[in-house]
Design a protein around this motif. Sequence first.
Motif, PDB file in Angstrom:
ATOM      1  N   LYS A 630     -20.802   9.877 -16.344  1.00 18.33           N
ATOM      2  CA  LYS A 630     -19.559   9.116 -16.331  1.00 18.33           C
ATOM      3  C   LYS A 630     -18.477   9.821 -17.131  1.00 18.33           C
ATOM      4  CE  LYS A 630     -21.793   4.596 -15.863  1.00 18.33           C
ATOM      5  NZ  LYS A 630     -21.653   4.419 -14.438  1.00 18.33           N
ATOM      6  N   GLY A 631     -17.246   9.596 -16.756  1.00 13.74           N
ATOM      7  CA  GLY A 631     -16.124  10.146 -17.485  1.00 13.74           C
ATOM      8  C   GLY A 631     -14.968   9.170 -17.392  1.00 13.74           C
ATOM      9  N   ALA A 632     -13.830   9.534 -17.938  1.00 14.66           N
ATOM     10  CA  ALA A 632     -12.688   8.625 -17.877  1.00 14.66           C
ATOM     11  C   ALA A 632     -11.445   9.382 -17.441  1.00 14.66           C
ATOM     12  CB  ALA A 632     -12.456   7.977 -19.229  1.00 14.66           C
ATOM     13  N   ILE A 633     -10.595   8.711 -16.644  1.00 14.28           N
ATOM     14  CA  ILE A 633      -9.313   9.284 -16.254  1.00 14.28           C
ATOM     15  C   ILE A 633      -8.226   8.447 -16.919  1.00 14.28           C
ATOM     16  CG2 ILE A 633      -7.742   9.745 -14.345  1.00 14.28           C
ATOM     17  CD1 ILE A 633     -10.003  10.126 -12.538  1.00 14.28           C
ATOM     18  N   LYS A 634      -7.280   9.143 -17.556  1.00 14.41           N
ATOM     19  CA  LYS A 634      -6.179   8.419 -18.182  1.00 14.41           C
ATOM     20  C   LYS A 634      -4.909   8.714 -17.398  1.00 14.41           C
ATOM     21  CE  LYS A 634      -8.322   9.261 -22.631  1.00 14.41           C
ATOM     22  NZ  LYS A 634      -8.674  10.555 -23.143  1.00 14.41           N
ATOM     23  N   ALA A 635      -4.055   7.712 -17.260  1.00  9.63           N
ATOM     24  CA  ALA A 635      -2.823   7.938 -16.513  1.00  9.63           C
ATOM     25  C   ALA A 635      -1.782   6.891 -16.860  1.00  9.63           C
ATOM     26  CB  ALA A 635      -3.106   7.886 -15.023  1.00  9.63           C
ATOM     27  N   THR A 636      -0.526   7.282 -16.691  1.00 10.90           N
ATOM     28  CA  THR A 636       0.558   6.318 -16.769  1.00 10.90           C
ATOM     29  C   THR A 636       1.131   6.182 -15.365  1.00 10.90           C
ATOM     30  OG1 THR A 636       1.021   7.058 -18.992  1.00 10.90           O
ATOM     31  CG2 THR A 636       2.710   5.731 -17.918  1.00 10.90           C
ATOM     32  N   LEU A 637       1.074   4.966 -14.828  1.00 12.30           N
ATOM     33  CA  LEU A 637       1.490   4.755 -13.443  1.00 12.30           C
ATOM     34  C   LEU A 637       2.858   4.082 -13.382  1.00 12.30           C
ATOM     35  CD1 LEU A 637      -1.849   3.378 -11.996  1.00 12.30           C
ATOM     36  CD2 LEU A 637      -1.080   5.737 -12.115  1.00 12.30           C
ATOM     37  N   GLN A 638       3.641   4.520 -12.390  1.00 11.25           N
ATOM     38  CA  GLN A 638       4.937   3.882 -12.153  1.00 11.25           C
ATOM     39  C   GLN A 638       4.737   2.712 -11.198  1.00 11.25           C
ATOM     40  OE1 GLN A 638       7.703   5.042 -13.755  1.00 11.25           O
ATOM     41  NE2 GLN A 638       6.265   6.458 -14.730  1.00 11.25           N
ATOM     42  N   LEU A 639       5.413   1.618 -11.464  1.00 10.18           N
ATOM     43  CA  LEU A 639       5.357   0.470 -10.555  1.00 10.18           C
ATOM     44  C   LEU A 639       6.686   0.389  -9.821  1.00 10.18           C
ATOM     45  CD1 LEU A 639       3.922  -2.008 -13.169  1.00 10.18           C
ATOM     46  CD2 LEU A 639       2.639  -0.646 -11.552  1.00 10.18           C
ATOM     47  N   ARG A 640       6.638   0.136  -8.538  1.00 10.48           N
ATOM     48  CA  ARG A 640       7.867   0.122  -7.749  1.00 10.48           C
ATOM     49  C   ARG A 640       8.064  -1.227  -7.082  1.00 10.48           C
ATOM     50  NH1 ARG A 640      10.477   5.092  -5.839  1.00 10.48           N
ATOM     51  NH2 ARG A 640       9.944   6.645  -7.402  1.00 10.48           N
ATOM     52  N   ASP A 641       9.329  -1.601  -6.928  1.00 12.12           N
ATOM     53  CA  ASP A 641       9.658  -2.787  -6.138  1.00 12.12           C
ATOM     54  C   ASP A 641       9.926  -2.343  -4.714  1.00 12.12           C
ATOM     55  OD1 ASP A 641       9.637  -4.844  -8.134  1.00 12.12           O
ATOM     56  OD2 ASP A 641      11.404  -3.862  -8.989  1.00 12.12           O
ATOM     57  N   ALA A 642       9.508  -3.148  -3.757  1.00 10.74           N
ATOM     58  CA  ALA A 642       9.797  -2.820  -2.362  1.00 10.74           C
ATOM     59  C   ALA A 642      10.687  -3.908  -1.776  1.00 10.74           C
ATOM     60  CB  ALA A 642       8.502  -2.718  -1.574  1.00 10.74           C
ATOM     61  N   LYS A 643      11.551  -3.481  -0.846  1.00  9.56           N
ATOM     62  CA  LYS A 643      12.430  -4.462  -0.179  1.00  9.56           C
ATOM     63  C   LYS A 643      11.591  -5.355   0.711  1.00  9.56           C
ATOM     64  CE  LYS A 643      15.899  -2.130   1.862  1.00  9.56           C
ATOM     65  NZ  LYS A 643      16.138  -0.886   1.167  1.00  9.56           N
ATOM     66  N   VAL A 644      11.879  -6.645   0.651  1.00 10.34           N
ATOM     67  CA  VAL A 644      11.206  -7.553   1.574  1.00 10.34           C
ATOM     68  C   VAL A 644      12.258  -8.173   2.486  1.00 10.34           C
ATOM     69  CG1 VAL A 644       9.249  -8.098   0.124  1.00 10.34           C
ATOM     70  CG2 VAL A 644      11.324  -9.407  -0.107  1.00 10.34           C
ATOM     71  N   VAL A 645      11.791  -8.549   3.683  1.00  7.18           N
ATOM     72  CA  VAL A 645      12.703  -9.164   4.642  1.00  7.18           C
ATOM     73  C   VAL A 645      12.663 -10.668   4.434  1.00  7.18           C
ATOM     74  CG1 VAL A 645      13.236  -9.424   7.084  1.00  7.18           C
ATOM     75  CG2 VAL A 645      12.174  -7.317   6.229  1.00  7.18           C
ATOM     76  N   GLU A 646      13.827 -11.257   4.213  1.00  8.53           N
ATOM     77  CA  GLU A 646      13.866 -12.711   4.046  1.00  8.53           C
ATOM     78  C   GLU A 646      13.685 -13.363   5.407  1.00  8.53           C
ATOM     79  OE1 GLU A 646      13.854 -14.537   1.394  1.00  8.53           O
ATOM     80  OE2 GLU A 646      13.861 -12.747   0.122  1.00  8.53           O
ATOM     81  N   THR A 647      12.762 -14.269   5.511  1.00  9.74           N
ATOM     82  CA  THR A 647      12.590 -14.956   6.787  1.00  9.74           C
ATOM     83  C   THR A 647      13.380 -16.250   6.741  1.00  9.74           C
ATOM     84  OG1 THR A 647      10.536 -15.693   5.853  1.00  9.74           O
ATOM     85  CG2 THR A 647      10.418 -14.027   7.578  1.00  9.74           C
ATOM     86  N   ALA A 648      13.968 -16.588   7.881  1.00  6.93           N
ATOM     87  CA  ALA A 648      14.839 -17.757   7.957  1.00  6.93           C
ATOM     88  C   ALA A 648      14.062 -19.024   7.640  1.00  6.93           C
ATOM     89  CB  ALA A 648      15.445 -17.850   9.355  1.00  6.93           C
ATOM     90  N   GLN A 649      12.846 -19.069   8.228  1.00  7.83           N
ATOM     91  CA  GLN A 649      12.093 -20.300   8.070  1.00  7.83           C
ATOM     92  C   GLN A 649      11.350 -20.313   6.738  1.00  7.83           C
ATOM     93  OE1 GLN A 649       8.471 -20.299  10.028  1.00  7.83           O
ATOM     94  NE2 GLN A 649       8.243 -22.501  10.118  1.00  7.83           N
ATOM     95  N   LYS A 650      11.582 -21.326   5.940  1.00 10.90           N
ATOM     96  CA  LYS A 650      10.887 -21.444   4.655  1.00 10.90           C
ATOM     97  C   LYS A 650       9.755 -22.438   4.807  1.00 10.90           C
ATOM     98  CE  LYS A 650      13.505 -19.054   1.706  1.00 10.90           C
ATOM     99  NZ  LYS A 650      12.982 -17.955   0.926  1.00 10.90           N
ATOM    100  N   VAL A 651       8.604 -22.025   4.335  1.00 10.60           N
ATOM    101  CA  VAL A 651       7.508 -22.980   4.372  1.00 10.60           C
ATOM    102  C   VAL A 651       7.585 -23.832   3.104  1.00 10.60           C
ATOM    103  CG1 VAL A 651       5.017 -23.236   4.476  1.00 10.60           C
ATOM    104  CG2 VAL A 651       6.145 -21.357   5.678  1.00 10.60           C
ATOM    105  N   ALA A 652       7.595 -25.100   3.306  1.00  9.00           N
ATOM    106  CA  ALA A 652       7.741 -26.004   2.152  1.00  9.00           C
ATOM    107  C   ALA A 652       6.535 -25.875   1.236  1.00  9.00           C
ATOM    108  CB  ALA A 652       7.890 -27.431   2.634  1.00  9.00           C
ATOM    109  N   ALA A 653       6.813 -25.730  -0.023  1.00  3.25           N
ATOM    110  CA  ALA A 653       5.729 -25.695  -1.001  1.00  3.25           C
ATOM    111  C   ALA A 653       5.338 -27.117  -1.332  1.00  3.25           C
ATOM    112  CB  ALA A 653       6.211 -24.967  -2.249  1.00  3.25           C
ATOM    113  N   GLU A 654       4.083 -27.384  -1.168  1.00  5.44           N
ATOM    114  CA  GLU A 654       3.690 -28.765  -1.416  1.00  5.44           C
ATOM    115  C   GLU A 654       3.002 -28.896  -2.753  1.00  5.44           C
ATOM    116  OE1 GLU A 654       1.545 -30.177   2.058  1.00  5.44           O
ATOM    117  OE2 GLU A 654       2.920 -28.977   3.239  1.00  5.44           O
TER     118      GLU A 654
END
Lengths: 654, 272
Positions: A630-654
């Motif tokens: 066994k061994g270990a890998i160390k890293a610093t990862l970048q987190l990215r935001d992705a564009k999402v498409v807004e859908t017209a229809q909203k599902v009601a949160a119950e």
Amino acid sequence: MTATPEGDLKTIPALLARNVRQFGGRPAFREKEFGIWQSWTWAETSEEIDALAMGLIALGLEPGDHLAIIGRNRPALYWSFVAAQKCGAVPVALYQDASAEEMAYVLEHCGARFVICGDQEQVDKVIEVQEKVAGIDQIIYVDKRGLRKYDHTHMNAYADVQAEGRAGHHRLEPVMREREAARGYDDTCVMLYTSGTTGKPKGVVLSNRNIIETSKNSASFDHLTEKEEILAYLPLAWVGDFIFSVGQAMWCGFCVNCPESQDTMMTDLREIGPTYYFAPPRVFETQLTNVMIRMEDAGRFKKWLFDRYMAHARKVGPALLDGKPVSAGDKLKYRLGEMFIYGPLKNTLGFSRVRVGYTAGEAIGPEIFDFYRSLGINLKQLYGQTEASVFITQQPDDGVRADTVGVASPGVELKIGDNGEVYYRSPGVFVEYYKNAESTASTKDAEGWVATGDAGFIEEDTGHLRIIDRAKDVGKLADGRMFAPKYVENKLKFFPNILEAVVIGAGRDRCCAMINIDLGAVGNWAERNNIAYASYQELAGHPQVLNMIQSHVEEVNASVAEDEMLAGCQIHRFLVLHKELDADDGELTRTQKVRRGVIGEKYADLVDALYGGAESVYTETEVTYEDGRKGAIKATLQLRDAKVVETAQKVAAE
Amino acid sequence: MLDGQDSYTTADGRTIGGVMMEMRNITLRFGGVVAIKDISFDIREGEIRAIIGPNGAGKSSMLNVISGFYNPQEGEVWFHGAKRPPMKPYEVARQGIARTFQNIALFEGMSVLDNIMTGRLGFMKAGLMSQALWWGKAQKEETENREAVEKIIDFLEIQNIRKTPVGRLPYGLKKRVELGRALAAEPKLLLLDEPMAGMNVEEKEDMSRFILDVNDEYGTTIALIEHDMGVVMDLSDRVVVMDYGKKIGDGTPDEVRNNQDVIDAYLGVAHD
């Protein structure tokens, strides 16, 4: 298809005897060794199997014993299955790349008394297992290399066992014939362990009826004959290989070709030119990626010609294959293309003679699927399980589509449960899980219906089955919208640059993804764009690679948004993992399927970071090398935001 | 230290025979530089014999004396109980000695298969005409030799690169191909000049396994030079240690490891 009444053909040894009578001089097995294809006719195969079976009896193999088989695809190991059956024993195949620990579980669970190993590597693992697991009596090995100095009190070379069988045939043959004749249609043919996406592997008991009925039905579905050639390269322990290389091969009497080594598979494929071929989507993907990479490096004229004719093939190829009308001009152009592009390309890939090709196990990308079909390769999809002796649904020649898994195979009944889960019933349905009545009862009901664990629906007009996801993975987001991770992951994986993806989101307010890049495709892209990198980790973290992956993710979001039901599964944030998910680390199963639970736990810090909103995250990951260290890998990862498409229809949160 | 001609069996079950080659008081000079100074040792049949030492100790020169490439000014080389006269390299090859080189010496443009085939040269006796026309004896010979080469390819697990030009291979594989070519000559004594130099851990492990397997399967006697002490101590039956052209130690790995002169040479003690 046979002159013999089917009533006699109730065991694999009986099929073997039939093949010797009917096709005695035809090749049954080939193996490339020392650079030459060595072949065995059906008559020779039968003699080899008899010698081994008699040798095993001489060594003390009793009816009802379990005999484990571990190794790569070689005729000697396929013969072991049949020899075990001739002795009245039950063959059990193990995955050759499993660790000693994993083997210990299976060997102990089935209580194997005899183990047949391919080579020293497997023998070493079994010896390690013997320290913990009692009951392994004899080890038999095919390849003698490196084993001369081992303690041979309970160990023998395969050839020596056969020699002993031949020497004692006067005494042993009657015993073998008697045991062979005693086997019936409902006796166990083989026991195979499921790869275990969840929990410990389960031993699936398949009877002669299961295997022979399934082989018969599926062979007639695709009109397979004794003239087929297949390349046996998939794991012996996988039910598909058993059906293709033993079940169907014995039923039809066709020839099974074994490659020289795992690394020479592609060369051997080209030399054999199989007529009947099976590969998981990953293999087709890799091959296509390789072709595309090599075309990128080709001269401009060649590249232009290739692009032009491939575009034409995509336009008319599938139609021609389906027998739909195509204009004479297009036909002529396609024929020209066949001469200059498609033919040579198929030859390079080893697909010149493929009459029936199947892919299964995972969803295949529509572009990949269409690429092969447009070349005139009859690639189809099937859907199956170990518990079904493979076949549940498959696509008929005139009903091939990228988005379904086909219609019910001959003899199979389908129904959809209340929760959307797919159920089936067929002659191929397994007898039981070995020593696990509880699981058997929860999987198979009294009427013989088996739950697949997959959610799907049957298209009303065509009868084709469509699979959405694993039933247990289909969940809900915090606001009640449907969450089907596999559906999104598959869309991501259709990009050649993405090897693996894991989407998270059950019970949360939005979805995030962890992505593995494909080193071959991305590495080549980096080379062409003058991006220097020293390691997988560095490449995976490169800003331009992240940009590229981000554009892929956003494309997927746009496509997911089109489906109202699943619009909630769009990916809001993602990261590119610093290491490849690996079966050795327990992140994938041995059949390369993602283990969600393990990954969720192991990368909990990354998941938290994705939902926490940080820009980057530092992590350490434990890795297991092939030799178990066994061994270990160390890293610093970048987190990215992705564009999402807004859908017209909203599902009601119950 | 072992002496005499008696054969014995090692702990792992191999049989080590009598003395195969004996170096008696070898001194080798290049002009005024003394590369090897009055060194004596022997190599026994079936053993793995290592020659170690710091840079410039004269190890490669020693190997070149064994292979007959250099003729020492003083001293005698005894091979199979007879004193060996100065020889041409091909005469050495005929005696059953083959070697690999520290910096790989393969034909880069030729395939792996063809490179290993060159190692069979000593077994090809057909005349020029027959070879040129590939007819009669030459054809039969090629088939036989190809068979032998294929066994080696199988043994070294390089089937997948059989037809690949050597120039396209990574370093570790080239080393393996070179070992293959040496094996193709079916040597009694195999000389390896730094077989693991420049390799990573995994490649070293592979190579070690192949060296042990060659010794075990073919019964080949092996003399090797190596820098990696871990590898040497694991592989060899006996070790000769050289420093500044002199022999400073000789014995089993354990004996050598505890030899004060050897420790000094490796840890660096001021020389007079």
